[in-house]
Write an enzyme that holds these catalytic residues in place. Structure first.
Site, PDB file in Angstrom:
ATOM      1  CB  CYS A 157       5.268  -4.071   0.100  1.00 59.77           C
ATOM      2  SG  CYS A 157       6.040  -2.477  -0.201  1.00 59.77           S
ATOM      3  CE1 TYR A 158       0.939   1.037   5.521  1.00 57.92           C
ATOM      4  CE2 TYR A 158      -0.630  -0.775   5.445  1.00 57.92           C
ATOM      5  CZ  TYR A 158      -0.223   0.438   5.973  1.00 57.92           C
ATOM      6  OH  TYR A 158      -0.967   1.043   6.948  1.00 57.92           O
ATOM      7  CD  GLU A 210       2.931  -8.566  -5.127  1.00 56.84           C
ATOM      8  OE1 GLU A 210       3.770  -9.289  -4.542  1.00 56.84           O
ATOM      9  OE2 GLU A 210       2.620  -7.424  -4.718  1.00 56.84           O
ATOM     10  CE  LYS A 229      -2.450  -4.982 -23.428  1.00 52.46           C
ATOM     11  NZ  LYS A 229      -3.607  -4.196 -23.721  1.00 52.46           N
ATOM     12  CG  ASP A 266      -6.808  -4.762 -23.432  1.00 50.11           C
ATOM     13  OD1 ASP A 266      -6.143  -5.792 -23.643  1.00 50.11           O
ATOM     14  OD2 ASP A 266      -6.357  -3.757 -22.848  1.00 50.11           O
ATOM     15  N   GLY A 291       0.842  -1.195   0.000  1.00 46.34           N
ATOM     16  CA  GLY A 291       0.000   0.000   0.000  1.00 46.34           C
ATOM     17  C   GLY A 291       0.874   1.241   0.000  1.00 46.34           C
ATOM     18  CG  HIS A 306       5.887  -5.801  -4.458  1.00 46.24           C
ATOM     19  ND1 HIS A 306       4.602  -5.605  -4.024  1.00 46.24           N
ATOM     20  CD2 HIS A 306       6.578  -4.681  -4.119  1.00 46.24           C
ATOM     21  CE1 HIS A 306       4.499  -4.419  -3.454  1.00 46.24           C
ATOM     22  NE2 HIS A 306       5.686  -3.838  -3.498  1.00 46.24           N
TER      23      HIS A 306
END
Ligand code: XMP
Length: 606
Positions: free
Chosen positions: A82-83, A170, A374, A226, A55, A168
């Site tokens: 992280c946060y 992810e 994407k 998209d 965050g 991170h």
């Protein structure tokens, strides 16, 4: 009450990458639910584990998001990212403090390689985006990994199964991120296997039918991946006569765009479901004199809605019986402040302007791909049978060339670098200056709008390793900057110190200049067989003048999902050739290459 508990809870603390955690878990066959910070503890107790997202805040800020202490006593494993890592440490009695920022790659040294780091090497590359750090660990916790600048990059309280990682896992740039998430989900939380996401198309089609019911869908198509994939999905879900696509020619598109879209939809048997509206004069008029990046984005978003509603009236479409379809994907939502407004606004994507949000509140918008990234959209597109030439297209932003044609109302000139920064640049055999222009970045999950550093190599050699390290150290350590560019071609006699910003807005000749430069890049990349070597290749026109003209910046990047990116390392000779071709156009003084990752810079400049 949840009926299926074989999954994880993610608590969204406002991070840019929160939803990416869910996506990455999907990749490894693990399901999850995202909650806000005020989720009741009883709900969390029904999951096998809890992940706290990153965050933009500092844990000591007033009003910074927090969670119920009870979560720590449920006996359910927790992983803070992280946060979330800092919040967990603070709640357990550790100490968090403001430190030097660390944005982008970092080398992680693993100290304890069971649990989270099982089957991963001792030295590994991770991706960081933070300026606070855990400086004292909570009682009972051990530091299990660190970097040069962040001693407690990961900690564990093994007994209570509480873990924190400053980096991170992810994002794809964290080399072993998936392994770390898998180790937590499967190893620590004991989540059983599930099939990886596949066969999504029938589910998507069902969802479209359920959302549309008897209504038809009026779709805004741009020619990009998209909106085309979303349009084709809708065309598969409903009878053809119940969908209609509108392409707005804003005058801000790439060369040949309208023709390419017609050909693509024609080859899919949808040519007769497309309407084209020429609106370049209207866009030019509304954008006249506008310079602010967000202002441009709001105007463009609003105009799309206006044109769409006029077109519906013109075609005799009753708005009560039609939904508005959009090809929005998840990064558009998160960068615009998230679905619930908890994340920071990095930039307002055209499909998330206030007018669209109002239509969404009224339940009048359908976005079949809103949860996707994407690369996932591309695989859905391929599974639908769309040609690779279309599914592999470089992303192109909805506001088009308007956000690549940088405008300015100010005047000012290049500034020297601070002495420490100048020394670092000098040692690497470059020279540098601060350009009198700002660009958008994402640092510590928040938007930044900072000055750009220009570099020039005295010997004309460019070495990507040096540039990578210079770019990281200039942005993280030395300066309040988020972007670094290096000169690749210029008129004779150009010196960095000559740079001046000039007052420019979106004018037809500037857009045309940019369109031509963009065309040179696209055609050269295609001819050299390099198109698929990069994920996207924005070309930017900046009102930076050295000898009366302006500046072009090349921004090739590699990415998987657009949330994080690396500057692409294309052959230098080839780039110089492109640079020279563009520079020979009149009104171009210099061509630079952007050598910044995301974070700290975003892919586009505004
Ligand atoms: P940034 O610049 O935020 O961009 O790193 C991430 C990706 O999103 C694209 N982009 C947009 N796409 N509408 C879109 O459809 C927009 O308003 C918009 N702004 C940025 C950008 O080109 C990159 O691929």
């Amino acid at each position: 009450m949840l009926t299926d508990t074989n999954n994880l809870a993610i608590i969204d603390l406002g991070g840019q990458y929160c939803h990416l955690i869910a996506r990455r878990l999907r990749d490894i066959g693990v399901d999850s639910h995202i909650y806000g910070p005020d989720v009741p503890t009883e709900v969390l107790s029904q999951h096998r584990g809890v992940i706290l997202s990153g965050g933009p805040q500092s844990v000591y800020n007033q009003g910074a998001p927090s969670i119920d202490e009870g979560v720590l006593h449920l006996g359910v494993p927790v992983l803070g990212i992280c946060y979330g890592h800092q919040l967990l440490a603070k709640m357990l009695g550790g100490e968090v403090a403001h430190r030097e920022g660390e944005y982008g790659f970092a080398a992680l040294e693993v100290r304890t390689s069971d649990t989270l780091f099982r089957d991963t090497p001792r030295a590994q590359q991770v991706w960081m985006s933070h300026s606070d750090a855990v400086i004292a660990l909570p009682r009972g916790a051990t530091s299990i990994a660190g970097t040069d600048r962040c001693r407690n990059a990961a900690f564990a309280d093994f007994k209570r199964r509480l873990f924190g990682v400053q980096f991170h896992p992810e994002v794809v740039h964290t080399e072993y991120g998936k392994n770390i998430l898998r180790n937590f989900a499967r190893g620590v939380c004991r989540i059983r296997g599930r099939s990886t996401p596949s066969g999504r198309i029938p589910i998507l089609i069902e969802q479209i039918r359920a959302a549309a019911q008897r209504r038809s869908i009026f779709f805004l198509v741009s020619g990009g991946v998209d909106s085309t994939v979303a349009f084709v999905l809708c065309a598969r879900a409903l009878p053809k006569e119940r969908i209609l696509g509108l392409y707005v020619d804003t005058g801000l598109m790439r060369q040949g765009e309208t023709e390419e879209l017609r050909a693509n939809l024609g080859s899919l048997g949808l040519g007769d479901r497309l309407r084209v509206k020429e609106a370049s004069a209207l866009f030019a008029e509304r954008l006249r004199g506008v310079t602010g990046p967000e202002e441009k984005r709001h105007i463009i978003g609003r105009l799309f809605v206006e044109i769409q509603s006029d077109a519906m009236r013109e075609y005799g479409i009753d708005q009560q019986h039609w939904l508005l379809g959009q090809g929005t994907i998840y990064p558009d939502t998160i960068e615009s402040g998230g679905a619930n407004g908890r994340a920071a606004i990095i930039k307002t994507h055209h499909n998330r302007c206030e007018e669209i949000q109002e239509l969404m509140r009224q339940g009048r918008v359908i976005e079949p791909l809103a949860e996707f990234y994407k690369d996932e959209v591309r695989s859905v597109g391929k599974a639908l049978g769309l040609p690779p030439r279309l599914t592999n297209r470089w992303p192109f932003p909805g506001p088009g060339l308007a956000i690549r044609c940088i405008c300015s109302r100010s005047s000012g000139k290049a500034q020297p670098l601070s002495s420490e920064a100048a020394r670092t640049v000098e040692v690497a055999k470059y020279e540098g200056a601060l350009l009198p222009i700002q660009s958008v970045g994402v640092q510590g999950d928040a938007r930044t709008y900072r000055m750009v550093v220009a570099l020039r190599n005295r010997s004309k050699r460019l070495d990507y390793r040096t540039l990578q390290s210079l770019s990281t150290s200039l942005c993280n350590v030395h300066l309040e900057t988020n972007r670094v560019v290096v000169l690749i071609s210029s008129r004779p006699g150009v010196r960095l110190e000559q740079a001046r910003i000039c007052q420019r807005t979106i004018e037809a000749e500037r857009v045309e200049l940019l369109r031509q430069a963009d065309f040179i890049v696209r055609s050269s990349m295609e001819k050299a067989g390099l198109t698929e070597k990069v994920w996207q290749f924005p070309v930017v026109l900046a009102p930076i003048s050295f000898q009366g003209g302006e500046t072009i910046i090349l921004r090739p990047v590699n990415s998987e999902d657009g949330m994080t990116a690396n500057f692409a390392r294309l052959p230098v000779r080839f780039l110089r050739q492109i640079g020279d071709r563009i520079r020979r156009m009149s009104k171009v003084d210099a061509v630079f290459l952007d050598v910044t990752n995301k974070p700290p810079a975003t892919i586009e400049w505004e």
